[in-house]
Scaffold this motif. Sequence first.
Motif, PDB file in Angstrom:
ATOM      1  N   LEU A 610       0.819  -1.209   0.000  1.00  0.00           N
ATOM      2  CA  LEU A 610       0.000   0.000   0.000  1.00  0.00           C
ATOM      3  C   LEU A 610       0.857   1.264   0.000  1.00  0.00           C
ATOM      4  N   GLN A 611       1.983   1.244   0.722  1.00  0.00           N
ATOM      5  CA  GLN A 611       2.784   2.448   0.860  1.00  0.00           C
ATOM      6  C   GLN A 611       3.823   2.626  -0.241  1.00  0.00           C
ATOM      7  N   PRO A 615       1.484   2.316  -5.412  1.00  0.00           N
ATOM      8  CA  PRO A 615       1.611   3.624  -6.090  1.00  0.00           C
ATOM      9  C   PRO A 615       2.538   3.599  -7.302  1.00  0.00           C
ATOM     10  N   LEU A 616       3.541   2.728  -7.293  1.00  0.00           N
ATOM     11  CA  LEU A 616       4.475   2.657  -8.422  1.00  0.00           C
ATOM     12  C   LEU A 616       3.950   1.797  -9.564  1.00  0.00           C
ATOM     13  N   GLY A 629      -5.839   8.984  -6.341  1.00  0.00           N
ATOM     14  CA  GLY A 629      -6.502   8.671  -5.070  1.00  0.00           C
ATOM     15  C   GLY A 629      -5.775   7.595  -4.284  1.00  0.00           C
ATOM     16  N   LEU A 630      -5.316   6.549  -4.974  1.00  0.00           N
ATOM     17  CA  LEU A 630      -4.618   5.462  -4.287  1.00  0.00           C
ATOM     18  C   LEU A 630      -3.214   5.883  -3.850  1.00  0.00           C
ATOM     19  N   ILE A 631      -2.562   6.750  -4.638  1.00  0.00           N
ATOM     20  CA  ILE A 631      -1.255   7.269  -4.217  1.00  0.00           C
ATOM     21  C   ILE A 631      -1.400   8.094  -2.945  1.00  0.00           C
ATOM     22  N   ASP A 632      -2.427   8.949  -2.886  1.00  0.00           N
ATOM     23  CA  ASP A 632      -2.660   9.757  -1.675  1.00  0.00           C
ATOM     24  C   ASP A 632      -2.969   8.870  -0.471  1.00  0.00           C
ATOM     25  N   LEU A 633      -3.687   7.781  -0.700  1.00  0.00           N
ATOM     26  CA  LEU A 633      -3.991   6.853   0.394  1.00  0.00           C
ATOM     27  C   LEU A 633      -2.714   6.216   0.927  1.00  0.00           C
ATOM     28  N   GLY A 634      -1.817   5.807   0.028  1.00  0.00           N
ATOM     29  CA  GLY A 634      -0.541   5.239   0.465  1.00  0.00           C
ATOM     30  C   GLY A 634       0.327   6.253   1.189  1.00  0.00           C
ATOM     31  N   LYS A 635       0.307   7.516   0.708  1.00  0.00           N
ATOM     32  CA  LYS A 635       1.087   8.569   1.374  1.00  0.00           C
ATOM     33  C   LYS A 635       0.602   8.788   2.800  1.00  0.00           C
ATOM     34  N   ILE A 657      -6.424  13.241   4.494  1.00  0.00           N
ATOM     35  CA  ILE A 657      -7.086  11.936   4.373  1.00  0.00           C
ATOM     36  C   ILE A 657      -8.590  12.108   4.174  1.00  0.00           C
ATOM     37  N   VAL A 658      -9.169  13.177   4.712  1.00  0.00           N
ATOM     38  CA  VAL A 658     -10.607  13.405   4.518  1.00  0.00           C
ATOM     39  C   VAL A 658     -10.887  13.663   3.046  1.00  0.00           C
TER      40      VAL A 658
END
Length: 706
Positions: A610-611, A615-616, A629-635, A657-658
Amino acid sequence: MDKSWIDWADWCSKPYRAKLEDFLNFAYVNRDPSSRIYCPCRKCENRKFFEKVIVRQHLHGNGFWKKYKIWDKHGESRDGADSLHRDEMFMGSDDYMEEDMVKVLNGWTDKSFKDLLDICNESMPEGVNLPNSYYQAQKLTEDLGFTYNTVDACPNSCMLFRNEDINLDQCLICKASRWKEDGCSLVSDLGPGKRKAAKQARYFPLKPRLQRLFMSSKIATLMRWHAEKRTDDGVFRHPADSLAWKDFDKKHPSFSGDIRNVRLGLASDGFNPFRTMNIVHSTWPVILVPYNLPPMMLMKQPFIYLSVLIDGPKGPGDKIDVYLQPLIEELKELWDEGIETFDASSNQMFQMHAALLWTINDFPAYANLSGWNTKGEYACPSCNSETASIWLPNGKKFSYGSSRRFLPYDHKYRKDPRSFNGLREYRRSPTTLSGVDLLTQLQSNGILTEYRREDLQTRQMMGLEKPEKDPLKKRKHNWKKKSIFFELPYWKDNLIRHNLDVMHIEKNVCDNVLETILGVAGKSKDNISSRRDLELMGIREQYHVKRRESGSEYFDPADFEMNNDGKDKFLIALSETRMPDGSASHIARRVRLKDRSISGLKSHDNHILLQQLIPLSIRSSLPKKVVEGLIDLGKFFKVLCSKLNCAADLEEARSRIVVTLCDLEKIFPPSFFDVMEHLPIHLVQEALIAGAVQFRWMYPIERCGE
């Protein structure tokens, strides 16, 4: 005893020889004259064993080691009292403890273990004596303080047979027999010596374990590290940096007045001791962790203490409080009275007290320990009765995708019904209740405990044993019981009482993402039921179910699901990834290119995926809005799990995160957002209160269990 002679330069003088003989006589009191002892000469420095004659020659020729002022390796205790059996008690104890672990893990009989001890005794050098039998070995562990109390329990976990109930043969609540059945008769009919309890728990006393922390001068010094050497610069490196710790010290100055008083964390989870899925068995350990130590020692195996071990085959569930009663009683004594303890670093006695800061557990165990049901309409314990959920008729479950409530009131997403659930959102964010508020809520709703005898009898009379029969279920809360932790006088004042486990939340979020973007059959959140729910809600017409002339139904692929070419690119990228040695498992082994799927992931695999890897790897397989969206979630999880965080970083992550979850709500269907996708909103708030995540998650606990 006079020790000034060890500094004398004339090693051949008569006074030196006389003092040397006095030392040797002292070292061999109640010891076999032919046995070996440590040699305290200036060359050996207690690193080698020799017979008495050789030690005498070394001390004549090399002189006495000047730094050896306390003769603890020759019978003298560190507090000055002569302990003539010290070496005999500890000699070989480490070897025995390893062998005892092998006995337990492999199911050896006492006789086979005795045979092994006999073989080991013959192979050991002189002066090292192992026990001659398993019985003597158990006595040795009692002398060392490794003891536990076995308590019989009701098979239905209603009560413990202890104190005034120790001689009972059946449960006072459910009338179940205390003893196992043997065929058609009870084992209790066979005589007192052959009776076997149907269920047991083992309690490991806490006081001697905490006292042993101060028996070593080095560890006793480190137990003060949090107050003497910690850098207080606003960075969360240690639980003592947290607001919860500082607030506890402020509210209880008599406790914080002595920095040696111990702060504890409690963790519990079930596991299968047989390590096979063919046998359904759940044994529950309850573990305690002292938080006074420096970060590099916190949550490490030597300082993770087993407190209660609850036998299977079924887990205790909400009745775990029954088994926690001895521990809570001891914690209350440690808070009110304390226990006199010797501090080896200062050579002084002090009155040690201890307090429980919080619990650490996965989400199902959160419900068992806190009493708040983590399923249903009000599944979120932080939002409490203000949890925003929507029932999905076709999916037959609740969706918790109302992240817009946590946005600023003037944010544009609040007024956008079409991109979300078809409604505008004007509700304020829910308020997290304090411990005092929760206690008031429990009392006002008449919530009963699961450990007090009168409450259990009342539940039985009212027919409240099964949740589906509970009339309280219709009320606007999810309380199932009043937790036993409220017995602790300070518990209601703690800012954090039960931690949301980042490890399991991250794993569930990652599994949910992978299964949905790969379209795993039976596990993806995008299915015919979720499409019908979209149709009922009147949103996202492009995803509605379509019908052919023949009457069959179908639906178009969603933007968030990869096509076959995208799946191949994504999975090949994962299969060709090579991580640094020791940083992660071989994730490529989990990838199945033929089936275009990935399975068998461990919690840490999800952590890395996930982290770092997702994202890559998804950039060429999904549309830009999904990738972002998924990159921001991992960040977000990467920032949250950082070993060094400050309040400003966490505040930024909380606001981000919101927005990230709102962006994901615009992409994924409502069925995607179970309670695990909602909980990340509350993780930052807990980090701001309780500090660094690595001291409040289940990774160390589960690794210790393995």
